[in-house]
Structures are given as structure tokens and as C-alpha cells.
Scaffold this motif. Structure first.
Motif, PDB file in Angstrom:
ATOM      1  N   GLU A  71     -36.270  38.567  60.744  1.00  0.00           N
ATOM      2  CA  GLU A  71     -37.178  37.650  60.045  1.00  0.00           C
ATOM      3  C   GLU A  71     -36.490  37.000  58.850  1.00  0.00           C
ATOM      4  N   ASP A  72     -35.702  37.798  58.112  1.00  0.00           N
ATOM      5  CA  ASP A  72     -34.983  37.243  56.969  1.00  0.00           C
ATOM      6  C   ASP A  72     -34.025  36.132  57.396  1.00  0.00           C
ATOM      7  N   LEU A  73     -33.266  36.391  58.439  1.00  0.00           N
ATOM      8  CA  LEU A  73     -32.300  35.403  58.915  1.00  0.00           C
ATOM      9  C   LEU A  73     -33.009  34.188  59.510  1.00  0.00           C
ATOM     10  N   SER A  74     -34.123  34.401  60.188  1.00  0.00           N
ATOM     11  CA  SER A  74     -34.888  33.286  60.746  1.00  0.00           C
ATOM     12  C   SER A  74     -35.474  32.441  59.625  1.00  0.00           C
ATOM     13  N   ARG A  75     -35.950  33.116  58.585  1.00  0.00           N
ATOM     14  CA  ARG A  75     -36.481  32.381  57.440  1.00  0.00           C
ATOM     15  C   ARG A  75     -35.400  31.531  56.796  1.00  0.00           C
ATOM     16  N   ALA A  76     -34.169  32.070  56.763  1.00  0.00           N
ATOM     17  CA  ALA A  76     -33.055  31.310  56.195  1.00  0.00           C
ATOM     18  C   ALA A  76     -32.794  30.039  57.010  1.00  0.00           C
ATOM     19  N   LEU A  77     -33.003  30.102  58.340  1.00  0.00           N
ATOM     20  CA  LEU A  77     -32.866  28.904  59.168  1.00  0.00           C
ATOM     21  C   LEU A  77     -33.870  27.836  58.745  1.00  0.00           C
ATOM     22  N   LEU A  78     -35.111  28.251  58.537  1.00  0.00           N
ATOM     23  CA  LEU A  78     -36.141  27.305  58.120  1.00  0.00           C
ATOM     24  C   LEU A  78     -35.818  26.729  56.751  1.00  0.00           C
ATOM     25  N   GLN A  79     -35.406  27.587  55.832  1.00  0.00           N
ATOM     26  CA  GLN A  79     -35.055  27.101  54.498  1.00  0.00           C
ATOM     27  C   GLN A  79     -33.877  26.143  54.558  1.00  0.00           C
ATOM     28  N   GLY A  80     -32.910  26.467  55.417  1.00  0.00           N
ATOM     29  CA  GLY A  80     -31.771  25.573  55.561  1.00  0.00           C
ATOM     30  C   GLY A  80     -32.183  24.218  56.091  1.00  0.00           C
ATOM     31  N   ALA A  81     -33.130  24.200  57.053  1.00  0.00           N
ATOM     32  CA  ALA A  81     -33.616  22.934  57.584  1.00  0.00           C
ATOM     33  C   ALA A  81     -34.340  22.123  56.515  1.00  0.00           C
ATOM     34  N   LEU A  82     -35.084  22.818  55.654  1.00  0.00           N
ATOM     35  CA  LEU A  82     -35.817  22.133  54.585  1.00  0.00           C
ATOM     36  C   LEU A  82     -34.879  21.527  53.537  1.00  0.00           C
ATOM     37  N   THR A  83     -33.757  22.221  53.287  1.00  0.00           N
ATOM     38  CA  THR A  83     -32.906  21.809  52.157  1.00  0.00           C
ATOM     39  C   THR A  83     -31.676  21.014  52.578  1.00  0.00           C
ATOM     40  N   THR A  84     -31.408  20.930  53.885  1.00  0.00           N
ATOM     41  CA  THR A  84     -30.242  20.174  54.330  1.00  0.00           C
ATOM     42  C   THR A  84     -30.372  18.712  53.896  1.00  0.00           C
ATOM     43  N   GLY A  85     -29.315  18.186  53.334  1.00  0.00           N
ATOM     44  CA  GLY A  85     -29.305  16.789  52.918  1.00  0.00           C
ATOM     45  C   GLY A  85     -29.791  16.554  51.506  1.00  0.00           C
ATOM     46  N   ILE A  86     -30.252  17.616  50.826  1.00  0.00           N
ATOM     47  CA  ILE A  86     -30.705  17.428  49.446  1.00  0.00           C
ATOM     48  C   ILE A  86     -29.484  17.366  48.530  1.00  0.00           C
ATOM     49  N   THR A  87     -29.249  16.230  47.961  1.00  0.00           N
ATOM     50  CA  THR A  87     -28.134  16.031  47.034  1.00  0.00           C
ATOM     51  C   THR A  87     -28.629  15.246  45.834  1.00  0.00           C
ATOM     52  N   MET A  88     -27.803  15.179  44.816  1.00  0.00           N
ATOM     53  CA  MET A  88     -28.100  14.363  43.640  1.00  0.00           C
ATOM     54  C   MET A  88     -27.037  13.280  43.536  1.00  0.00           C
ATOM     55  N   PRO A  89     -27.402  12.092  43.052  1.00  0.00           N
ATOM     56  CA  PRO A  89     -26.416  11.009  42.948  1.00  0.00           C
ATOM     57  C   PRO A  89     -25.316  11.335  41.949  1.00  0.00           C
ATOM     58  N   ALA A  90     -24.136  10.782  42.209  1.00  0.00           N
ATOM     59  CA  ALA A  90     -22.991  11.030  41.335  1.00  0.00           C
ATOM     60  C   ALA A  90     -23.271  10.614  39.906  1.00  0.00           C
ATOM     61  N   VAL A  91     -24.145   9.589  39.737  1.00  0.00           N
ATOM     62  CA  VAL A  91     -24.415   9.093  38.383  1.00  0.00           C
ATOM     63  C   VAL A  91     -25.054  10.184  37.526  1.00  0.00           C
ATOM     64  N   TYR A  92     -25.750  11.156  38.167  1.00  0.00           N
ATOM     65  CA  TYR A  92     -26.345  12.247  37.396  1.00  0.00           C
ATOM     66  C   TYR A  92     -25.265  13.034  36.665  1.00  0.00           C
ATOM     67  N   GLY A  93     -24.220  13.375  37.399  1.00  0.00           N
ATOM     68  CA  GLY A  93     -23.118  14.100  36.763  1.00  0.00           C
ATOM     69  C   GLY A  93     -22.408  13.251  35.728  1.00  0.00           C
TER      70      GLY A  93
END
Length: 615
Positions: A152-174
């Protein structure tokens, strides 16, 4: 592009890190009993042992941060149980959604995760079936249920990974962060002390003294005083009276043998990477001197404390043990595969093997055992003391009939010695009323006390004649500061009009290309914040007062941040940190929506039962 890729990987590993940390607390408690769950989200129940373990782990972590033990009542006051229960509800909501979506991992992934858990490994760093069974037996768990929780822990990590994939911040923030942190200013200052005043401080008039007295009444007010009589006993008071059993001392030594007999250990830091390529690249940068180990930690969006493993044995390091113990002090390893991923290790020191014999440890063991026995003996007194007080016995009579000592105290908020050093006593005396009956209250170290509030003297403004000397001294300080500021404002106006600082007749100093991260010990508090105020451009002036001086500062130059590897690393770190924070917010919002959709229920009776069985 490189920044976005790095940020994404750190987000994913940050989410997976939360999973691994959760696994690390397995087996800390066994609640038992007939109560099965503390609540549910939809049809997903939260097992009572899961809550007990998670709560114990979180309280222990907080205790390590503050350096002292805390009760479940204290933990509740700062919201730890509520936070843990909320996390478990969110986890259950995500588990329910993975089941609904049909997300799962195969047996191979579960097996790999199981083999990597250090608590199930033998001295050789390999999975030990006997250790696995013993650990599960200690908490009343069975392999099938535990391995299902891993799935269940590893399966939950799959779901979390799907939710967070592609979340980035623009370079201008840094870039914005680096521009703020790395901006450089050259500042010249003229330092004016009391000797720069054109005239001396006059003798204050009676009106001046009265005005100073009226302006700061709190300064001349005695605090509220609470006069109490109390009886108390601490473990230290009766420890000398405790009889020590030699066999018990020996047993205590044997039970804690790891404290007295230790194998060779290393002070180690570990930096985990997402891929072998990233670890190899970092090792190459370190070998060439391009970066330091600290730089690599910062570039990963971490602090040094996140990498610090403390002092560890060869067995603690598992498969990495032989390689790490082959390093000299301050050595950095080549990339090594670990259960968390490829990692670099740095050794900061070597702790030689040590052994303290029973004879050498006996004195300390005697103190520990005597204190423990004294605490138990004090605990056994409570019922009799409660009966005495309930029958109407005064504190004086209690002291004469028991081993408690009678004392008095004129308590104020400034009191901090003896019993006044205990926070529980302070809470009790603040809440006490004049007509309260004494009751036994336990203190954090096993001591007990009962008190009677005899009188309250309200906070009182002292007559002017009683504090005249203090008032005059305070007026002189205030008047000196006022005159210095007036003089400094006049000199600042001259500088703003074109007069050179060197022509003011004051000591002058220049600080070249300083940043907001600098600290200048010779300048008053707030100097850096003041000279970096957003409204101050090149050529502007400002005043900073403190430490008996007034500093006239001029902004000679404002420079952009340097284009350095450190600043690039800072930008990347902030981008990654912001992306990880955003990812966690997404997961939290998603789980909150699931909780609302499925509905939650709390078995408060079960929650209270767990709390009752915790220390």
C-alpha cells in the motif's frame, strides 16, 4: 532546462522520502486490547496500532528537538496528536483512491523494499528472516499484514508521483531570490559617539524627572508577588536512602550493555541522489575541487542536518559499511548503492571501540538506579498523601508526618531557582486561588508537591522618591541619545548636500561589496537591514542608532549578484524547494478532497485509550 529537471527529481525523491521515513518507525509500540481502529475514511480504517506507533514516533522526534521528555498532555497542547491523526486520515484517503483506481505494485517491488529495511537486517547487513519474524512478533504483527502495508505504501507513492510529476517552478523564481540574497552594496559610515556632542548633558529638572517617571511606569513597578507555602519531595532528596541491590545493578549494566561496550564507529554524512549518473557527476565535481560536500548538499535543497547520520557502526551502514570504514577521517566515498539510491558518504571522524567495565560504570549505575527507585517510591506516596490532604491535614502536618519538606516562597515571574524552575509549578502557582485546597501535583522528573497560596501582593508602582536615582540615570541615557540623534541628523543633512564623510571629523570606515548575508560585529544591531532597505539607492544616506552610538551611513554603490557557482546552486535549491512545497500542497489538497468525498469518522474513545497508555 537543467534547473527544471533537477527540481522535478528532488520533488519526487522528497515525496518518496516521506514514505521511507514512515517505514522507519515500524515496530515502536503495540497497543493491543480489543479496540481495533481510531477512525476511518470511507471504508478504509486506521488501525489503532498504526496511530499509536505514528504518535509515539512523532513525540519522540519532537523530544529530540527540544532535548527533554514530554507527556501526552503536553503533546496535545501543541497539536501533535491532531496532526498525526490528520496525516493518517490523508494517507487512508490516498490508499482508498489507489484501490479504486486499481494502482498497485508487484511482488518484486515489495520484496526489494522489505530487504532494504535496516531493522530486518543482520550484522552482515543482509536480510535476516529471524530478525524479521522477531520484529513482527514484538508488535503482534504478522508477515502477510505487514507486507500488505508495504504494498500500500509503494502504491500510494505511485499515486503521489502521478500527482506531482511535472510540478516545477520557473527559473525566474530562483533568479529573484539570488538577486535579493546576492545584491552587493558598498557602504561608508561615520561613527558618532557621545564625545561628538557639542554640549554636555544638563542636570535634569524636577519636571524632566517627573516626565521620565510618568513615561515608563512599568520600569518602576514591582511585579505581582504570590506568597506560597508548599511541601515537596524530589528523587534527589531521598536517593541516598534507597537500598541498592548488587544483582539489580549488574542486570541494569547487562540490559544497557550497548552503552558501555561499543564497536568502532564513524561520524558520517550521507547524500542520496536520484540516479547513478547524478552521483557520479557530483563525485567528479568533488574530486576536481569544483565544489565541496556542503555545496552539493545545498544544491540538493538540503541542510547539513538532513545529511548527518551521526555516529554509526559498520552494521548500521549495511552494504556500505566496508567501504565507509575503509575511509580515513574527512574522506568522501565513491558513489555507493544504498536502499535509498546511489549515495556519497563523508566521514568526519573516527570513534574508536570502547569498553567500560561494570566496576567502572557502577557509580553511574548506582545514581541511575537510586533515582529510578526514588521516583517509584515517591509515586507510591501519592495515594497516602491524597488521603491526608482530603482528611483536612495542613501542609505543616503533612511535612511532620511524611518525608516531604516544608518551604515557603515569595514568587514573582523572575523567580527561577528550586521549585520555581519547574514549568508545572509555574503553571500551578499562576492558576492558584486564595481559597484553593492543596493537592498533590507531579513534576516532570518524578518530584511531587502540594502548595497553599497565602497572599497576593499586586504589582505596585514604586514612589518616585524610592526610584529617583534610577529615573535620573534613565533620563540621562534618553537625553544623550536624543541629542546624539539631533546632531547626527544635522551631519547627515550635510553629507546629503555633498559634504564628504571624512570632513565630519568622525571616525570613518568603508565596507566593500557586502551582502544581506554578512554580519558586521562592530556595527549596531539592524545595520544590514537598514542599509539594504529597498528605498535606498546609490548616494542615499541613513542613520542607525545603537550600542551608545549613532552611525551615519552612505550607500556608495549598488552592485548585482556575482555570477558564481554558489549563486547558481542557491537558485536551483530555491526552485527545487518551492517545487517540492508546491507538490506537497497538491497532494494535501487532493487528499483533503478525497476525505471530503468519502467522509471521515473518529473513534474518540479509541483515541483517548491510546493516549492513556502512552507515557
Amino acid at each position: 532546462m537543467a534547473r527544471n529537471s533537477s527540481g522535478k527529481k528532488i520533488v519526487v525523491w522528497g515525496i518518496l522520502g516521506l514514505l521511507i521515513v514512515g517505514l522507519g518507525g515500524f515496530g515502536t509500540a503495540n497497543f493491543g486490547g480489543t479496540v481495533s481502529n481510531v477512525g476511518s475514511v470511507g471504508d478504509r480504517e486506521i488501525d489503532v496500532n498504526t496511530y499509536a506507533n505514528a504518535l509515539t514516533n512523532e513525540v519522540t522526534r519532537f523530544e529530540q528537538q527540544i532535548g527533554q521528555q514530554m507527556s501526552i498532555e503536553q503533546a496535545s497542547q501543541i497539536g501533535i496528536p491532531a496532526r498525526v491523526l490528520g496525516q493518517l486520515f490523508s494517507q487512508a484517503a490516498l490508499d482508498g483512491e489507489t484501490a479504486r483506481l486499481g494502482l498497485s505494485v508487484g511482488d518484486t517491488a515489495v520484496r526489494e523494499q522489505l530487504l532494504s529495511i535496516q531493522g530486518f537486517q543482520g550484522l552482515d547487513g543482509k536480510f535476516d528472516p529471524d530478525a524479521y519474524k522477531a520484529a513482527l512478533n514484538r508488535v503482534g504483527e504478522n508477515p502477510t499484514k505487514f507486507e500488505q502495508s508495504l504494498r500500500e505504501d509503494l502504491s500510494r507513492a505511485l499515486l503521489q508521483g502521478a500527482l506531482t510529476t511535472g510540478i516545477t517552478m520557473p527559473a525566474v523564481y530562483g533568479d529573484v531570490v539570488v538577486e535579493w540574497i546576492g545584491e552587493r552594496r558598498t557602504i561608508s559610515v561615520a561613527i558618532m559617539g557621545q564625545d561628538a556632542l557639542l554640549t554636555g548633558i544638563p542636570v535634569p529638572t524636577e519636571a524632566d524627572i517627573k516626565a521620565q517617571y510618568d513615561a515608563a511606569p512599568d520600569t518602576y513597578t514591582t511585579p505581582e508577588t504570590r506568597d506560597v507555602t508548599y511541601v515537596w519531595v524530589t528523587p534527589e532528596m531521598i536517593a541516598d536512602e534507597v537500598d541498592l541491590d548488587e544483582a539489580s545493578l549488574r542486570q541494569l549494566y547487562d540490559d544497557n550493555i550497548s552503552q558501555f561496550v561499543q564497536s568502532e564507529r564513524r561520524l558520517v554524512e550521507r547524500l542520496v541522489f536520484g540516479t547513478t549518473e547524478e552521483a557520479d557527476a557530483a563525485a567528479a565535481r568533488l574530486a576536481s575541487g569544483e565544489t565541496t560536500f556542503e555545496d552539493e548538499i545545498t544544491a540538493r535543497g538540503l541542510d547539513i542536518v538532513d545529511a548527518d547520520m551521526g555516529d554509526v557502526s559498520r552494521a548500521d551502514l549495511g552494504a556500505a559499511g566496508d567501504a565507509i570504514f575503509a575511509l580515513d577521517a574527512s574522506g568522501v566515498s565513491e558513489p555507493i548503492n544504498t536502499d535509498l539510491g546511489p549515495a556519497l558518504f563523508r566521514v568526519n571522524g573516527i570513534l574508536e571501540a570502547s569498553e567500560i567495565s561494570f566496576e567502572d560504570a557502577r557509580a553511574d549505575l548506582s545514581i541511575e538506579m537510586a533515582a529510578d527507585a526514588a521516583r517509584r517510591e515517591i509515586g507510591d506516596m501519592i495515594e497516602n498523601l491524597d488521603d491526608l490532604l482530603a482528611s483536612g491535614a495542613t501542609l505543616e502536618e503533612v511535612a511532620s508526618e511524611t518525608r516531604l519538606e516544608l518551604e515557603t516562597l515569595n514568587w514573582t515571574p523572575a523567580s527561577e531557582d528550586g521549585i520555581a524552575s519547574y514549568s508545572d509549578f509555574i503553571d500551578a502557582i499562576k492558576a492558584a486561588q486564595l481559597d484553593d485546597f492543596p493537592e498533590i501535583i507531579q513534576l516532570s522528573d518524578g518530584a511531587i508537591f502540594a502548595m497553599r497560596l497565602d497572599s497576593i501582593t499586586p504589582a505596585t508602582l514604586r514612589p518616585l522618591d524610592d526610584v529617583r536615582n534610577q529615573v535620573v540615570a534613565d533620563w540621562e541615557i534618553a537625553e544623550t541619545t536624543r541629542q546624539m540623534l539631533v546632531r547626527a541628523q544635522d551631519l547627515e543633512s550635510q553629507v546629503a548636500s555633498g559634504t564628504a564623510l571624512a570632513d565630519l571629523g568622525l571616525p570613518v570606515e568603508t565596507f566593500d561589496a557586502i551582502t544581506r548575508q554578512d554580519y558586521i560585529s562592530t556595527m549596531p544591531d539592524g545595520f544590514i537591514d537598514t542599509v539594504f532597505a529597498p528605498g535606498l539607492a546609490k548616494g542615499a544616506t541613513t542613520l542607525i542608532e545603537g550600542q551608545g552610538r549613532v552611525v551615519i551611513a552612505r550607500i556608495d554603490d549598488v552592485l548585482p549578484p556575482e555570477d558564481t557557482a554558489d549563486n547558481t546552486a542557491i537558485a536551483d535549491s530555491y526552485i527545487a524547494s518551492a517545487a517540492q512545497s508546491a507538490a506537497q500542497d497538491v497532494v494535501a489538497a487532493f487528499s483533503s478532497a478525497l476525505r471530503t468525498r468519502e467522509g471521515i469518522s473518529i473513534n474518540q474513545t479509541a483515541v483517548d485509550a491510546v493516549h492513556a497508555q502512552l507515557p
